[in-house]
Design a protein around this motif. Sequence first.
Motif, short mmCIF file in Angstrom:
data_model
loop_
_atom_site.label_atom_id
_atom_site.label_comp_id
_atom_site.label_asym_id
_atom_site.label_seq_id
_atom_site.Cartn_x
_atom_site.Cartn_y
_atom_site.Cartn_z
N ALA A 10 0.83 -1.21 0.00
CA ALA A 10 0.00 0.00 0.00
C ALA A 10 0.86 1.25 0.00
O ALA A 10 0.55 2.23 -0.69
CB ALA A 10 -0.94 0.00 1.20
N CYS A 11 1.95 1.23 0.73
CA CYS A 11 2.84 2.39 0.78
C CYS A 11 3.51 2.63 -0.58
O CYS A 11 3.56 3.76 -1.07
CB CYS A 11 3.88 2.20 1.87
SG CYS A 11 4.92 3.65 2.12
N ILE A 12 4.02 1.57 -1.17
CA ILE A 12 4.69 1.70 -2.47
C ILE A 12 3.71 2.15 -3.54
O ILE A 12 4.00 3.05 -4.34
CB ILE A 12 5.37 0.37 -2.84
CG1 ILE A 12 6.56 0.12 -1.92
CG2 ILE A 12 5.81 0.37 -4.30
CD1 ILE A 12 7.14 -1.27 -2.01
N LEU A 13 2.55 1.55 -3.57
CA LEU A 13 1.54 1.96 -4.55
C LEU A 13 1.01 3.36 -4.25
O LEU A 13 0.63 4.10 -5.16
CB LEU A 13 0.40 0.95 -4.60
CG LEU A 13 0.80 -0.43 -5.16
CD1 LEU A 13 -0.34 -1.42 -4.97
CD2 LEU A 13 1.20 -0.32 -6.61
N GLY A 14 1.00 3.74 -2.99
CA GLY A 14 0.60 5.09 -2.60
C GLY A 14 1.58 6.15 -3.10
O GLY A 14 1.17 7.26 -3.46
N ILE A 15 2.85 5.81 -3.16
CA ILE A 15 3.84 6.72 -3.73
C ILE A 15 3.54 6.95 -5.21
O ILE A 15 3.55 8.08 -5.69
CB ILE A 15 5.27 6.18 -3.53
CG1 ILE A 15 5.64 6.20 -2.06
CG2 ILE A 15 6.28 6.99 -4.35
CD1 ILE A 15 6.92 5.45 -1.72
N SER A 63 -7.75 -4.92 1.38
CA SER A 63 -6.86 -4.09 2.19
C SER A 63 -5.99 -3.19 1.32
O SER A 63 -5.87 -1.99 1.58
CB SER A 63 -5.99 -4.95 3.11
OG SER A 63 -5.15 -5.79 2.37
N ILE A 64 -5.40 -3.71 0.27
CA ILE A 64 -4.55 -2.89 -0.58
C ILE A 64 -5.38 -1.98 -1.48
O ILE A 64 -5.16 -0.77 -1.56
CB ILE A 64 -3.58 -3.77 -1.39
CG1 ILE A 64 -2.64 -4.52 -0.45
CG2 ILE A 64 -2.79 -2.92 -2.38
CD1 ILE A 64 -1.80 -5.58 -1.12
N GLY A 65 -6.37 -2.55 -2.16
CA GLY A 65 -7.21 -1.76 -3.04
C GLY A 65 -8.05 -0.74 -2.29
O GLY A 65 -8.20 0.41 -2.72
N GLY A 66 -8.60 -1.15 -1.17
CA GLY A 66 -9.39 -0.23 -0.36
C GLY A 66 -8.55 0.90 0.20
O GLY A 66 -8.99 2.06 0.25
N GLY A 67 -7.34 0.57 0.62
CA GLY A 67 -6.43 1.60 1.12
C GLY A 67 -6.09 2.62 0.04
O GLY A 67 -6.05 3.83 0.30
N LEU A 68 -5.85 2.13 -1.16
CA LEU A 68 -5.54 3.04 -2.27
C LEU A 68 -6.76 3.88 -2.65
O LEU A 68 -6.62 5.07 -2.96
CB LEU A 68 -5.04 2.26 -3.47
CG LEU A 68 -3.66 1.64 -3.32
CD1 LEU A 68 -3.32 0.78 -4.53
CD2 LEU A 68 -2.61 2.70 -3.12
N LEU A 69 -7.94 3.29 -2.63
CA LEU A 69 -9.15 4.03 -2.95
C LEU A 69 -9.40 5.14 -1.93
O LEU A 69 -9.69 6.28 -2.29
CB LEU A 69 -10.35 3.09 -3.03
CG LEU A 69 -11.68 3.74 -3.36
CD1 LEU A 69 -11.66 4.30 -4.77
CD2 LEU A 69 -12.80 2.73 -3.20
N ILE A 70 -9.27 4.81 -0.67
CA ILE A 70 -9.45 5.81 0.39
C ILE A 70 -8.40 6.90 0.27
O ILE A 70 -8.69 8.09 0.41
CB ILE A 70 -9.41 5.14 1.78
CG1 ILE A 70 -10.65 4.28 1.97
CG2 ILE A 70 -9.27 6.18 2.89
CD1 ILE A 70 -10.61 3.39 3.18
N ALA A 71 -7.15 6.51 -0.03
CA ALA A 71 -6.08 7.50 -0.19
C ALA A 71 -6.34 8.41 -1.37
O ALA A 71 -6.09 9.62 -1.30
CB ALA A 71 -4.74 6.80 -0.34
N ALA A 72 -6.84 7.86 -2.48
CA ALA A 72 -7.12 8.68 -3.65
C ALA A 72 -8.22 9.69 -3.36
O ALA A 72 -8.11 10.88 -3.71
CB ALA A 72 -7.50 7.79 -4.83
#
Length: 95
Positions: A10-15, A63-72
Motif C-alpha cells: 500500500a505504501c509503495i503503490l501510494g507513492i 486491504s490494498i485496493g481499499g487503502g488506495l481508494l481511500i487514499a485517492a
Amino acid sequence: MYILLALLAACILGIGLHYLLPFRHLRGVAVTPAIATAASGVIYTAMQWAGIAESNGWLWLASIGGGLLIAAIATCLIAVVRHAADQRAQQAIGV
C-alpha cells in the motif's frame, strides 16, 4: 506478519498514486502513501478480526485496493480544500 506485506504494498503503490493524481504541489509527498498505509492497516486488521484468513485473496484485494481508494479520495479532497483556501487567502490580501 503478513500485514507487513499489505502495508508495504500500500505504501509503495501510494507513492505512485501521489504522482498520478493532480495538484501535487498542494500536498506533501508523504501524505498519500501515509493515508494508503494507514487505511490498508485498518482494513486488514478489521478483516482479520472478522475471521478472514490470510490465504483469502479478498483480504489482500480489500486491504490494498481499499487503502488506495481511500487514499485517492482523501488526497483529492485535500487538494480541493487547499486550493480553495489558497484562493481565498490570495483574494483577502489582494494578490
